[in-house]
Design an enzyme around this catalytic site. Structure first.
Site, PDB file in Angstrom:
ATOM      1  CE  LYS A   1      -4.310  -1.694   0.401  1.00  0.00           C
ATOM      2  NZ  LYS A   1      -4.249  -2.929   1.127  1.00  0.00           N
TER       3      LYS A   1
ATOM      4  CD  GLU B   1     -10.124   3.987   0.427  1.00  0.00           C
ATOM      5  OE1 GLU B   1     -10.033   5.219   0.253  1.00  0.00           O
ATOM      6  OE2 GLU B   1      -9.327   3.173  -0.086  1.00  0.00           O
TER       7      GLU B   1
ATOM      8  CB  SER C   1       0.072  -8.274  -1.140  1.00  0.00           C
ATOM      9  OG  SER C   1      -0.774  -9.112  -0.381  1.00  0.00           O
TER      10      SER C   1
END
Ligand SMILES: *Cc1c(COP(=O)(O)O)cnc(C)c1O
Length: 404
Positions: free
Chosen positions: A96, A118, A386
């Site tokens: 991210k 969000e 990830s």
């Protein structure tokens, strides 16, 4: 037969990936979305912007993330070799941060001093709070009230980093509702505020912009695989929530016809149960959510269906538009891994390799574990790891009946 669309240059100028994507927003937000698009197109190829992004990725995030050959796991399976792209080793523990840094650098150039986001599991919220601290911006994170309960450590992290976490009590009190609330904030504060969106979905230019920032994953992998194995993998595999870690790995491989592309959705309690978060595998219908047209889990009346996944980061009823078109083109295959399969893969990576993966990433790994034994030992599967599993300790302990 794998088809390889070549050249591949989606989205088009209107932000469409075939019939998917586009801009479906309230009138009041159209100028903001268009300003964002124009500014992004202006800076996208700007040498100074690119150099600053590369600098932050190297010195702040710790890139390039390594590729690791999971030899013990591969030997145990007795088939294809499994390699892992280690996004779990990034600062803040997942992919991210790549996107959050890119968007924060753009916000800075646009003169916006307030950022909003969000978040579901809290990883995108933590990444956004991190870059806001790094660049001296005010940060508001919208999070479903139920997710705040489930992800307490990440809520505390965001607060330590100086962010305000706003509980969202509408709807199912999870990610979809947090998105709605962030969009509402953006409408109200559009002059001062940059919306750092967390995945490769939403109105144009977000799917393209988030993909571009995340493509560092696949671009690095192509160089690293040549160095490590002397060739590209037979398949690249990643989990798909909104689709950002997956498209970041997949996109640079689209024109490499010999590389199979496999996205793994959250199969939850199984596709037949209806309790899952797998719009592509579960043959969902096309609809509009959060500003773009995509495959979307909905009932006969077009109401969004409540999704289920053991991993909060995959618990989303839609999926980014580029995955929708890659599915239709047949260039990527989409499959699902259930909660139980993801948990078994989670355990396997802990025990065989000493790596505790995120539950999201465990879905991608579960599929690799499923297909590796049927392949030969000289074949290679590259799995995008990830994120790391620290955030999932409470969830996994609860499932195993252990009190922490
Ligand atoms: C958020 C998250 C995902 C899912 O989001 P995508 O946009 O589909 O990548 C997957 N893995 C981890 C570790 C996450 O934090």
């Amino acid at each position: 037969m794998q088809m390889s669309p070549s050249p591949y240059n989606l989205p088009d100028a209107t932000g469409h990936f075939g019939p998917y994507g586009g801009v479906y927003m309230a009138e009041t937000l159209i100028p903001a979305v268009e300003e964002l698009r124009d500014q992004y197109l202006r800076f996208r190829d700007d040498p100074e912007f690119k150099a600053e992004f590369a600098y932050e990725l190297k010195h702040y995030v710790g890139r390039p993330s390594p590729i690791y050959h999971a030899r013990r796991l591969s030997d145990d399976l007795g088939g294809a070799q499994i390699y892992l792209k280690r996004e779990d080793l990034n600062h803040t523990g997942a992919h991210k941060i790549n996107n959050a840094i890119g968007q924060a650098l753009l916000a800075k150039r646009m003169g916006k001093k307030r950022v909003i986001a969000e978040t579901g599991a809290g990883m995108h919220g933590v990444a956004t709070a991190t870059v806001a601290a790094r660049f001296g911006m005010e940060c508001i994170v919208y999070m479903g009230a139920d997710d705040i309960q489930r992800q307490a450590p990440n809520v505390f992290r965001m607060k330590l980093l100086g962010a305000t976490v706003v509980p969202v009590v509408s709807g199912s009190r999870t990610l979809k509702d947090a998105c709605n609330e962030a969009i509402r904030d953006w409408v109200t504060n559009v002059e001062t505020t940059f919306y750092i969106f967390g995945t490769a979905a939403g109105p144009h230019p977000y799917p393209m912009m988030v993909r571009d920032f995340q493509c560092v994953i696949g671009n690095e992998a192509k160089v690293q695989m040549l160095e490590m194995a002397g060739r590209q993998p037979d398949a690249v595999i990643a989990c798909v929530g909104g689709g950002s870690n997956a498209i970041g790995l997949f996109h640079p491989y689209i024109e490499e016809a010999g590389v199979q592309i496999i996205g793994v959705e959250a199969g939850g309690h199984g596709l037949a149960s209806g309790q899952h978060a797998a719009p592509l595998t579960g043959n969902a219908k096309v609809g509009v959510l959060h500003g773009n047209k995509v495959y979307l889990m909905q009932d006969a009346d077009g109401q969004i269906i409540e999704t289920h996944s053991i991993s909060a980061g995959l618990d989303y009823p839609g999926v980014g538009p580029e995955h929708c078109v890659l599915k239709d083109l047949g260039r990527a295959q989409y499959v699902a891994a259930t909660d139980d399969e993801a948990l078994a893969a989670f355990d396997a990576l802990c025990r065989f390799e000493g790596i505790i993966p995120a539950l999201e990433s465990s879905h991608a790994l579960a599929h690799a574990i499923k297909i590796a034994p049927g392949l030969s030992r000289d074949q290679i599967l590259l799995v995008n790891l990830s994120g790391r599993g620290d955030k999932d300790m409470n969830t996994v302990a609860r499932i195993k009946g252990i009190t922490l």
